[in-house]
Design an enzyme around this catalytic site. Sequence first.
Site, PDB file in Angstrom:
ATOM      1  N   SER A  29       0.844  -1.204   0.000  1.00 24.14           N
ATOM      2  CA  SER A  29       0.000   0.000   0.000  1.00 24.14           C
ATOM      3  C   SER A  29       0.873   1.246   0.000  1.00 24.14           C
ATOM      4  CB  SER A  29      -0.884   0.000   1.253  1.00 24.14           C
ATOM      5  OG  SER A  29      -1.585  -1.221   1.335  1.00 24.14           O
ATOM      6  N   GLY A  86       6.067  -0.704  -0.052  1.00 26.23           N
ATOM      7  CA  GLY A  86       6.887   0.468   0.238  1.00 26.23           C
ATOM      8  C   GLY A  86       7.344   0.466   1.689  1.00 26.23           C
ATOM      9  N   ALA A  87       7.979   1.547   2.081  1.00 24.32           N
ATOM     10  CA  ALA A  87       8.385   1.696   3.485  1.00 24.32           C
ATOM     11  C   ALA A  87       8.528   3.184   3.775  1.00 24.32           C
ATOM     12  CB  ALA A  87       9.703   0.983   3.762  1.00 24.32           C
ATOM     13  N   GLY A  99       3.695   1.943   7.846  1.00 24.74           N
ATOM     14  CA  GLY A  99       2.445   2.337   8.491  1.00 24.74           C
ATOM     15  C   GLY A  99       2.131   3.805   8.322  1.00 24.74           C
ATOM     16  N   GLY A 100       2.985   4.501   7.568  1.00 23.59           N
ATOM     17  CA  GLY A 100       2.721   5.921   7.314  1.00 23.59           C
ATOM     18  C   GLY A 100       1.334   6.115   6.691  1.00 23.59           C
ATOM     19  N   GLY A 101       0.925   5.089   5.949  1.00 24.38           N
ATOM     20  CA  GLY A 101      -0.389   5.152   5.303  1.00 24.38           C
ATOM     21  C   GLY A 101      -1.445   4.361   6.059  1.00 24.38           C
ATOM     22  N   GLU A 107      -0.242  -5.421   5.853  1.00 26.26           N
ATOM     23  CA  GLU A 107       1.053  -5.468   5.151  1.00 26.26           C
ATOM     24  C   GLU A 107       1.989  -6.453   5.838  1.00 26.26           C
ATOM     25  OE1 GLU A 107       2.125  -1.374   5.384  1.00 26.26           O
ATOM     26  OE2 GLU A 107       1.401  -0.940   3.368  1.00 26.26           O
TER      27      GLU A 107
HETATM   28  O1  DER Z   1       1.841   2.800   5.082  1.00 24.47           O
HETATM   29  C1  DER Z   1       2.661   2.016   4.588  1.00 24.47           C
HETATM   30  O2  DER Z   1       3.136   1.036   5.226  1.00 24.47           O
HETATM   31  C2  DER Z   1       3.238   2.317   3.221  1.00 24.47           C
HETATM   32  O3  DER Z   1       3.688   1.140   2.600  1.00 24.47           O
HETATM   33  C3  DER Z   1       4.399   3.268   3.451  1.00 24.47           C
HETATM   34  O4  DER Z   1       5.293   2.643   4.312  1.00 24.47           O
HETATM   35  C4  DER Z   1       5.081   3.661   2.159  1.00 24.47           C
HETATM   36  O5  DER Z   1       4.256   4.556   1.504  1.00 24.47           O
HETATM   37  P1  DER Z   1       4.846   5.458   0.303  1.00 24.47           P
HETATM   38  O6  DER Z   1       5.258   4.478  -0.767  1.00 24.47           O
HETATM   39  O7  DER Z   1       3.679   6.304  -0.108  1.00 24.47           O
HETATM   40  O8  DER Z   1       5.991   6.229   0.858  1.00 24.47           O
END
Ligand code: DER
Length: 257
Positions: A29, A86-87, A99-101, A107
């Site tokens: 995500s 992503g991360a 977890g930013g999103g 995940e």
């Molecule tokens: O929320 C999440 O875990 C996303 O994978 C985050 O870690 C990466 O989001 P981005 O690709 O928009 O930076």
Amino acid sequence: NMAEEAKKLAAYSAVDNNVQNNQVVGVGSGSTIVYAVDRLAERVRQEKLNIVCVPTSFQARQLILQHGLVLSDLERHPELDVAIDGADEVDAELTLIKGGGGCLTQEKIVAGNSKCFVVIADYRKDSRALGEQWKKGVPIEVIPMAYVPVSRVIAKRFGGEVNLRMAVSKAVKTRVRRRSRAFAAPFTLSVLSGLQGPVVTDNSNFILDWKFEHIQNWSEVNTAIKMIPGVVETGLFVNMAERAYFGMEDGSVKVRK
Ligand code: DER
């Protein structure tokens, strides 16, 4: 812009080097993964790949469906060949903050049930130690009724600051043109709804963001936080990623194993 280009570089490189025919692929995500799904769909079309995709959020599920990829789940495919995600930050040992999103729980489940977990990110996530670049802290998914005691225990035991993640809805601007001659100029009705209560995850839980002060033994901290009653999952992915692909400013791709 440069960061978006870097995300695309990482995503394309990871998909091209880690996805083969007849595989079950975990789809992460966030924003970087969008490029990976674009590339996945392109390869399926061009190479007639036979793959199925398992999502990690409603967002990922929509991406899979919108791209005409075959949607599956952990009931049909409990073991995945590869997961791509992503991360928010990656350290030298491939420990991640995610977890930013707000999608960290599904995940981590998908990543944990994949033979190979591959991270895709732009250069802004490429750190030596966690906290160098990512300043929003470690996301922690909690059962709503427990968010206050969990916040207190974390702050007391590990220091730093713990905040409940609040939803901020964007201003809604509707241009309403008044009929009467007196108001020739369009009359803008703007509804700024401001804070609209806490963020609720796809699993109907809350998110705490723990702004830690010092580098920790992330493996120990992850386990300790996970044990606190009410904690569903942490955004610390320890010893899970096989490798990370970073899109760099100069247009190159750096791989960390
Ligand atoms: O929320 C999440 O875990 C996303 O994978 C985050 O870690 C990466 O989001 P981005 O690709 O928009 O930076």
